[in-house]
Scaffold this active site. Structure first.
Site, short mmCIF file in Angstrom:
data_model
loop_
_atom_site.label_atom_id
_atom_site.label_comp_id
_atom_site.label_asym_id
_atom_site.label_seq_id
_atom_site.Cartn_x
_atom_site.Cartn_y
_atom_site.Cartn_z
N GLU A 51 -6.61 -7.75 -0.45
CA GLU A 51 -7.05 -7.85 0.69
C GLU A 51 -8.45 -7.43 0.77
O GLU A 51 -8.77 -6.38 0.07
CB GLU A 51 -6.19 -7.07 1.57
N GLU A 108 0.73 -1.37 -0.25
CA GLU A 108 -0.08 -0.10 0.01
C GLU A 108 0.78 1.15 -0.02
O GLU A 108 0.86 1.87 0.90
CB GLU A 108 -1.00 0.08 1.27
C1 GAL Z 1 -4.42 -2.89 5.09
C2 GAL Z 1 -3.04 -3.32 5.09
C3 GAL Z 1 -2.90 -4.76 5.95
C4 GAL Z 1 -3.72 -4.39 7.27
C5 GAL Z 1 -5.26 -4.27 6.86
C6 GAL Z 1 -6.09 -4.03 8.09
O1 GAL Z 1 -4.51 -1.52 4.77
O2 GAL Z 1 -2.27 -3.56 3.78
O3 GAL Z 1 -1.55 -4.79 6.32
O4 GAL Z 1 -3.14 -3.41 8.03
O5 GAL Z 1 -5.11 -2.83 6.32
O6 GAL Z 1 -7.43 -3.88 7.43
#
Ligand code: GAL
Length: 667
Positions: free
Chosen positions: A310, A154
């Site tokens: 994710e 990110e």
């Molecule tokens: C994302 C990040 C992950 C984790 C996740 C939690 O933005 O890439 O590592 O922190 O959020 O929602």
């Protein structure tokens, strides 16, 4: 963008998530792989935050645990998306290179103990990221588990802007390359204003804290520079890997969640686009924010399939109120991403962490273990995705494009705008939501793109509009397109400089109208507009004194400072039509507007049951209708075919409240 195969070692939709084995003892690893198999997991992202455990001191590497876990995963048929851990440099790095720490606008140097990269302009950081990326690529280029590289995490969050001396020097170098001379920089930034003229390059710095509002062109260039520096970090790592390994390379975007990086430019640099998406719990229709993110991801990917890198199985842990997903919601979210072009469904994260800042974040394997709703839904989703293999590679096509231009958003978000009620996010969501509710599938595009394949182009917030992009939009209309432009568009050019012909002037030819004066409304003021058929709908925030140059009036302000003045106009230009909307329409107003616009553009809205989201993926003769029931009622999708999830065959597919059908349609 190279057209690398997405997942050479996978013959299914990818399913899995971030996996952080370093947080667990070896016996847990064995349980992990057993449960991954049970859930249908075939891909996990490993090593994203593991720098301190891989390079234990500068140039000192320990791959023991990583070797072991990659072997174990491979032995169990689980492929690996291998991270480069550069989003979180180790303590030793900052101890050795304190100058690499990020300096905020007020001069604070950020400390260690959280996560977040160093300054993207730091020479020490650049050297260190290439060293670790190269070391990982050298070691794992031939590892049979590794099918994908996940560079960094990110880019742009939690920090990106850096005001250190090193950053200032790099910014000057970037400006020299952009402008060639100080005279050109002074002209572009309009430094004659407030006596900001520069006579020496070394006087130019980052827009750090200052007594009053900083020159907007200066700030806009710093935003461009920061995006460029982040991308240079990515490219450095990517090239270090590419020189040694053949697997495709990605980095996870945050479409519709983070606006600091220009994803159109980033998508050019990756082999495959991937995206992270988290629902905003306070949103009363979070599935619409999700759809925007997925459509934007697909659009920057040029329509190619992409990876949902994710999302969450249930609640996150970083919002004011972290709402648990309700039964069925996770599957609806996942399949909505697949419907809009994802060929991979991954989560943050596999197993809930017991320690650290994210221990209350949901996971595929929650703290409650396998005797839990989340686990049962995770295994059910694994089965569902297993039934959708044949969907992979198919594409989504759209008749409508909504303009999404990061540079324009950066410029609009600068200080001292005419009213704080102006919000590009809000207007894009409002127009997109109308299209979503009408069952109209949307791509996102830049104003300079070839738009000729779209029946309709909507510009909800194109504040910064270069003259050549305006000419492109004008040609699009002349060629038969329908263009809808909302207020506060076509105001400035490249450097936040007002167009010489006044507000909206670059689009005057296409729209048959320009703007003489803005009439922003007082806080809370409610107005209304009267349409040409005698109906009235509410409006607020903004009105304008327009100058008609050929356009017909479709609606007028019924009250407010612009009472009686044109509010919505339509202009026939060439073979197409340009619509202009000079006030904030509410949902009823947008419905009234879009009814007329659809007629103009030859678009027939879908007539599905309320709350039923239907999106198609096609490939030649094959067509898959994804039908996602967001309502609390049982509904049905009328289309002949077979539901791949249930095997149900017929012309009518019942979809229970909260359920999903994926119908392979009979040609
Ligand atoms: C994302 C990040 C992950 C984790 C996740 C939690 O933005 O890439 O590592 O922190 O959020 O929602």
């Amino acid at each position: 963008m190279p057209n690398a195969p997405l997942w050479p070692a996978l013959d299914a939709i990818a399913y899995g998530g971030d996996y952080n084995p370093e947080q667990w003892p070896r016996e847990t690893w064995r349980e992990d792989v057993r449960l991954m198999r049970e859930a249908g997991v075939n891909l996990v992202s490993v090593g994203i935050f593991s720098w301190a455990l891989i390079e234990t001191d500068e140039g000192v590497f320990d791959f023991t645990w990583l070797d072991e876990i990659l072997d174990l995963l491979h032995a169990n048929g689980i492929a690996v998306d291998l991270g480069t851990p550069t989003a979180s440099p180790p303590a030793w790095f900052f101890a050795r290179h304190p100058e690499a720490r990020v300096t905020t606008a007020d001069g604070t140097r950020l400390g260690f103990g959280s996560r977040g990269m160093a300054s993207p302009s730091s020479a020490a950081y650049r050297e260190a990221i290439v060293r670790i990326a190269a070391a990982l690529a050298r070691r794992y280029a031939e590892h049979p588990a590794v099918v994908l590289w996940h560079v960094h995490n990110e880019y742009g969050v939690p920090v990106a802007d850096d005001h250190s001396d090193e950053s200032a020097a790099a910014f000057r170098g970037w400006l020299r390359a952009r402008y060639g001379s100080l005279d050109a920089l002074n002209a572009a930034w309009g430094t004659a204003f407030w006596g900001q003229h520069y006579g020496a390059w070394e006087h130019v710095s980052t827009p750090a804290a200052a007594p009053s509002t900083i020159n907007p062109a200066h700030k806009l260039d710093f935003q461009r520079f920061t995006d460029h520096q982040l991308r240079a970090c990515f490219v450095a790592e990517r090239d270090a890997i590419r020189a040694r390994a053949a697997q495709p390379i990605t980095t996870n975007f945050m479409a519709n969640q983070h606006w600091g990086t220009d994803l159109w430019a980033w998508a050019e640099e990756v082999d495959v686009v991937s995206d992270d998406h988290y629902l905003w719990a306070a949103d009363d229709a979070p599935e619409i924010g999700l759809a925007i993110a997925a459509d934007l991801t697909r659009s920057v990917a040029g329509g190619r399939p992409w990876i949902l890198m994710e999302h969450s199985t249930s609640a996150v842990n970083w919002q004011p109120r972290n709402l648990a997903k309700r039964p069925g919601e996770m599957a609806r979210n996942s399949l909505a991403h697949v419907a809009r072009g994802a060929d991979a469904v991954l989560f943050f994260q596999w197993r809930a962490s017991r320690r650290g800042a994210e221990k209350f974040h949901s996971a595929m394997l929650p703290h409650a273990g396998t005797d839990s709703r989340v686990w049962r839904e995770v295994t059910a989703l694994g089965r569902d995705l297993g039934a959708l293999d044949e969907v992979r590679g198919s594409r989504v096509t759209a008749d409508v494009a909504v303009l999404w231009d990061f540079e324009s958003f950066w410029a609009q978000d600068l200080e001292w705008r005419p009213t704080e009620d102006l919000s590009h996010r809000e207007r894009i969501r409002a127009y997109y939501e109308r299209l979503w509710r009408d069952g109209v599938t949307v791509d996102f595009a830049l104003p300079g793109h070839d738009l000729s394949r779209y029946r309709l182009v909507v510009a909800p917030a194109q504040y910064l509009l270069r003259a050549d992009d305006a000419a492109n939009l004008t040609r699009y209309v002349a060629g038969g397109g329908t263009l809808v432009v909302s207020y506060f568009s076509g105001i400035v050019g490249e450097n936040d400089d007002v167009h010489p012909g006044g507000y909206l002037s670059p689009l005057r030819e296409a729209l048959g109208v320009d703007v003489e004066e803005w009439l922003p409304l007082a806080e809370g003021a409610r107005t209304a507009i009267a349409w040409d058929d005698g109906s009235e709908t509410p409006s607020d925030h903004w009105q304008e004194q327009l100058r008609l140059a050929g356009a017909e009036v479709v609606a007028r302000n019924a009250s407010g400072p612009g009472e009686g003045l044109p509010a919505v106009t339509r202009h026939a230009h060439g073979d197409g039509a340009g619509w202009y909307v000079s006030t904030r329409l509410d949902t009823a107003g947008l419905a009234a507007l879009m009814r007329r616009v659809y007629d103009d553009a030859g678009i027939t809205p879908a007539r599905h049951d309320e709350g039923l989201e239907v999106v198609r993926r096609t490939d030649g003769d094959r067509s898959y209708a994804f039908a996602i029931n967001h309502s609390a009622r049982d509904v049905a999708l009328e289309t002949p075919g077979t539901d791949l999830l249930t095997g149900h065959d017929g012309d009518r597919h019942p979809i229970p409240a909260g359920g999903v059908a994926v119908v392979r349609e009979t040609p």
